[in-house]
Scaffold this motif. Structure first.
Motif, PDB file in Angstrom:
ATOM      1  N   ILE A   1      -3.745   8.425   6.881  1.00 34.39           N
ATOM      2  CA  ILE A   1      -3.157   8.418   5.546  1.00 34.39           C
ATOM      3  C   ILE A   1      -1.642   8.526   5.639  1.00 34.39           C
ATOM      4  O   ILE A   1      -0.908   7.823   4.919  1.00 34.39           O
ATOM      5  CB  ILE A   1      -3.723   9.581   4.699  1.00 34.39           C
ATOM      6  N   VAL A   2      -1.138   9.383   6.525  1.00 35.13           N
ATOM      7  CA  VAL A   2       0.312   9.510   6.725  1.00 35.13           C
ATOM      8  C   VAL A   2       0.894   8.159   7.134  1.00 35.13           C
ATOM      9  O   VAL A   2       1.954   7.746   6.632  1.00 35.13           O
ATOM     10  CB  VAL A   2       0.635  10.577   7.790  1.00 35.13           C
TER      11      VAL A   2
ATOM     12  N   ILE B   1       0.843  -1.197   0.000  1.00 32.21           N
ATOM     13  CA  ILE B   1       0.000   0.000   0.000  1.00 32.21           C
ATOM     14  C   ILE B   1       0.877   1.246   0.000  1.00 32.21           C
ATOM     15  O   ILE B   1       0.626   2.203  -0.743  1.00 32.21           O
ATOM     16  CB  ILE B   1      -0.950   0.006   1.213  1.00 32.21           C
ATOM     17  N   GLU B   2       1.904   1.229   0.826  1.00 32.01           N
ATOM     18  CA  GLU B   2       2.823   2.370   0.891  1.00 32.01           C
ATOM     19  C   GLU B   2       3.442   2.660  -0.467  1.00 32.01           C
ATOM     20  O   GLU B   2       3.452   3.806  -0.940  1.00 32.01           O
ATOM     21  CB  GLU B   2       3.937   2.073   1.906  1.00 32.01           C
ATOM     22  N   GLU B   3       3.965   1.618  -1.135  1.00 31.73           N
ATOM     23  CA  GLU B   3       4.612   1.798  -2.432  1.00 31.73           C
ATOM     24  C   GLU B   3       3.623   2.322  -3.477  1.00 31.73           C
ATOM     25  O   GLU B   3       3.961   3.186  -4.289  1.00 31.73           O
ATOM     26  CB  GLU B   3       5.206   0.468  -2.904  1.00 31.73           C
ATOM     27  N   LYS B   4       2.401   1.809  -3.449  1.00 32.86           N
ATOM     28  CA  LYS B   4       1.410   2.214  -4.437  1.00 32.86           C
ATOM     29  C   LYS B   4       1.003   3.678  -4.259  1.00 32.86           C
ATOM     30  O   LYS B   4       0.922   4.434  -5.228  1.00 32.86           O
ATOM     31  CB  LYS B   4       0.182   1.306  -4.351  1.00 32.86           C
ATOM     32  N   ILE B   5       0.776   4.080  -3.004  1.00 35.23           N
ATOM     33  CA  ILE B   5       0.406   5.478  -2.758  1.00 35.23           C
ATOM     34  C   ILE B   5       1.523   6.400  -3.221  1.00 35.23           C
ATOM     35  O   ILE B   5       1.297   7.376  -3.953  1.00 35.23           O
ATOM     36  CB  ILE B   5       0.111   5.708  -1.267  1.00 35.23           C
ATOM     37  N   ASN B   6       2.762   6.096  -2.813  1.00 38.34           N
ATOM     38  CA  ASN B   6       3.875   6.983  -3.144  1.00 38.34           C
ATOM     39  C   ASN B   6       4.191   6.995  -4.631  1.00 38.34           C
ATOM     40  O   ASN B   6       4.559   8.027  -5.196  1.00 38.34           O
ATOM     41  CB  ASN B   6       5.114   6.591  -2.329  1.00 38.34           C
TER      42      ASN B   6
ATOM     43  N   VAL C   1     -11.246   7.339   7.946  1.00 34.28           N
ATOM     44  CA  VAL C   1      -9.831   7.616   8.205  1.00 34.28           C
ATOM     45  C   VAL C   1      -9.629   9.096   8.486  1.00 34.28           C
ATOM     46  O   VAL C   1     -10.463   9.934   8.138  1.00 34.28           O
ATOM     47  CB  VAL C   1      -8.943   7.204   7.013  1.00 34.28           C
ATOM     48  N   THR C   2      -8.493   9.390   9.089  1.00 28.92           N
ATOM     49  CA  THR C   2      -8.053  10.771   9.295  1.00 28.92           C
ATOM     50  C   THR C   2      -6.812  11.010   8.453  1.00 28.92           C
ATOM     51  O   THR C   2      -6.244  10.068   7.892  1.00 28.92           O
ATOM     52  CB  THR C   2      -7.710  11.024  10.768  1.00 28.92           C
TER      53      THR C   2
ATOM     54  N   PRO D   1      -2.736  15.331  -4.370  1.00 29.62           N
ATOM     55  CA  PRO D   1      -3.617  15.515  -3.212  1.00 29.62           C
ATOM     56  C   PRO D   1      -2.838  15.420  -1.907  1.00 29.62           C
ATOM     57  O   PRO D   1      -1.927  14.602  -1.767  1.00 29.62           O
ATOM     58  CB  PRO D   1      -4.632  14.380  -3.349  1.00 29.62           C
ATOM     59  N   SER D   2      -3.196  16.261  -0.957  1.00 27.01           N
ATOM     60  CA  SER D   2      -2.573  16.231   0.364  1.00 27.01           C
ATOM     61  C   SER D   2      -3.149  15.066   1.158  1.00 27.01           C
ATOM     62  O   SER D   2      -4.127  14.425   0.752  1.00 27.01           O
ATOM     63  CB  SER D   2      -2.826  17.539   1.101  1.00 27.01           C
ATOM     64  N   ASP D   3      -2.540  14.797   2.313  1.00 23.46           N
ATOM     65  CA  ASP D   3      -3.065  13.744   3.179  1.00 23.46           C
ATOM     66  C   ASP D   3      -4.500  14.053   3.600  1.00 23.46           C
ATOM     67  O   ASP D   3      -5.352  13.160   3.653  1.00 23.46           O
ATOM     68  CB  ASP D   3      -2.180  13.606   4.418  1.00 23.46           C
TER      69      ASP D   3
END
Length: 298
Positions: free
Chosen positions: A203-204, A162-167, A198-199, A180-182
């Motif tokens: 997301i962070v 998930i981390e790799e995909k978001i980044n 979620v907050t 888009p911001s967090d």
């Protein structure tokens, strides 16, 4: 990742919030981290808040001070160019220039793809950078925009977590606009779910790898927020070959454009690119056409 105009951007991906999270996990203050890497505590604070970036040659020291592998804390995309080799050796341009007994001009010209290094500079720089002379010459080719087609490593590697995909999508998915911001991603996820799920802090945590799992609702919301097919965010889902080719094209166009464009993964496995994606590609190609060399009317 936001910086003001004229601010130095390091050759590796730098996420201040991730540095802050790791630093706190190591129970280090900003002042203590600064002392370990030779800067002030306020400088570290500016890095972590995204106001400034550290110089590229500082990244190895930061990773070492935080007891993190350099490639994990500060990933980079593809094989290295000359700038990355120098920075990974922990050398400034001035320090590298001293090694070849020259001014910084030859290094600046080579790293920016304006003029190649003199052959006499190759052996001492290769030794200082900890690479072979052939590896240094290959890195120089990349600084001049020549792509290495002998390996498919870049194209076969795809974001999986998930981390790799978001980044990956944040890095390559936008041009001429801020990603888009967090907070915006959290709002989009919640709107898609129809409930506060979620907050921004959540997301962070996903973006930095502090949290490695998410519910199906959050995964679908992330896909909605980043405008990709929902299947991309399923467990172990890998970008399919058609989408990978598209993302590689986006990455290449982005490097020419010096920015990012909206890049959507292919809708489904075999349906190809959407009309919206093709329109966006055509728009960017149109913008770039006058900048590209003549290719015989193609």
């Amino acid at each position: 990742m936001t910086a003001t105009a004229g601010v130095h951007v390091p050759p590796r991906q730098f996420d201040g919030s991730r540095v802050r999270a790791v630093r706190r996990g190591r129970d280090l203050s900003q002042k203590q981290l600064g002392e370990l890497v030779g800067v002030s505590g306020p400088a570290v604070a500016r890095w972590e808040s995204g106001q400034e970036f550290p110089k590229g040659e500082k990244l190895p020291g930061i990773a070492a001070a935080l007891d993190q592998p350099l490639d994990v804390l500060f990933p980079h995309d593809g094989p290295p160019d000359l700038q990355l080799l120098r920075c990974d050796a922990g050398l400034s341009k001035a320090q590298a220039a001293e090694i070849i007994n020259a001014s910084r001009v030859p290094l600046s010209n080579a790293e920016s793809g304006r003029r190649r290094l003199s052959d006499a500079y190759v052996p001492p720089l290769a030794k200082a950078y900890g690479v072979t002379e052939d590896e240094l010459r290959a890195a120089q080719d990349r600084s001049f925009g020549l792509r290495d087609t002998s390996s498919d490593d870049e194209r076969t590697s795809a974001p999986r977590t998930i981390e790799e995909k978001i980044n990956y999508l944040l890095q390559y998915g936008y041009v001429g606009q801020e990603p888009p911001s967090d907070e915006e991603m959290a709002r989009a996820v919640n709107e898609h779910a129809g409930v506060a799920t979620v907050t921004a802090d959540d997301i962070v945590a996903l973006r930095t790898g502090a949290t490695t799992d998410a519910s199906d609702v959050v995964r679908a919301g992330l896909a909605h927020a980043l405008q990709v097919d929902a299947a991309l965010f399923q467990d172990d889902a890998e970008v399919n070959p058609a989408a990978r080719d598209f993302l590689e094209a986006i990455r290449f166009l982005g490097s020419i454009h010096r920015g990012q464009i909206l890049g959507l993964a292919a809708r489904g496995n075999q349906t190809g690119l959407s009309a919206e994606m093709m329109a966006k590609i055509n728009e960017v190609v149109g913008e770039l056409k006058h900048k590209l060399p003549d290719v015989g009317g193609e």
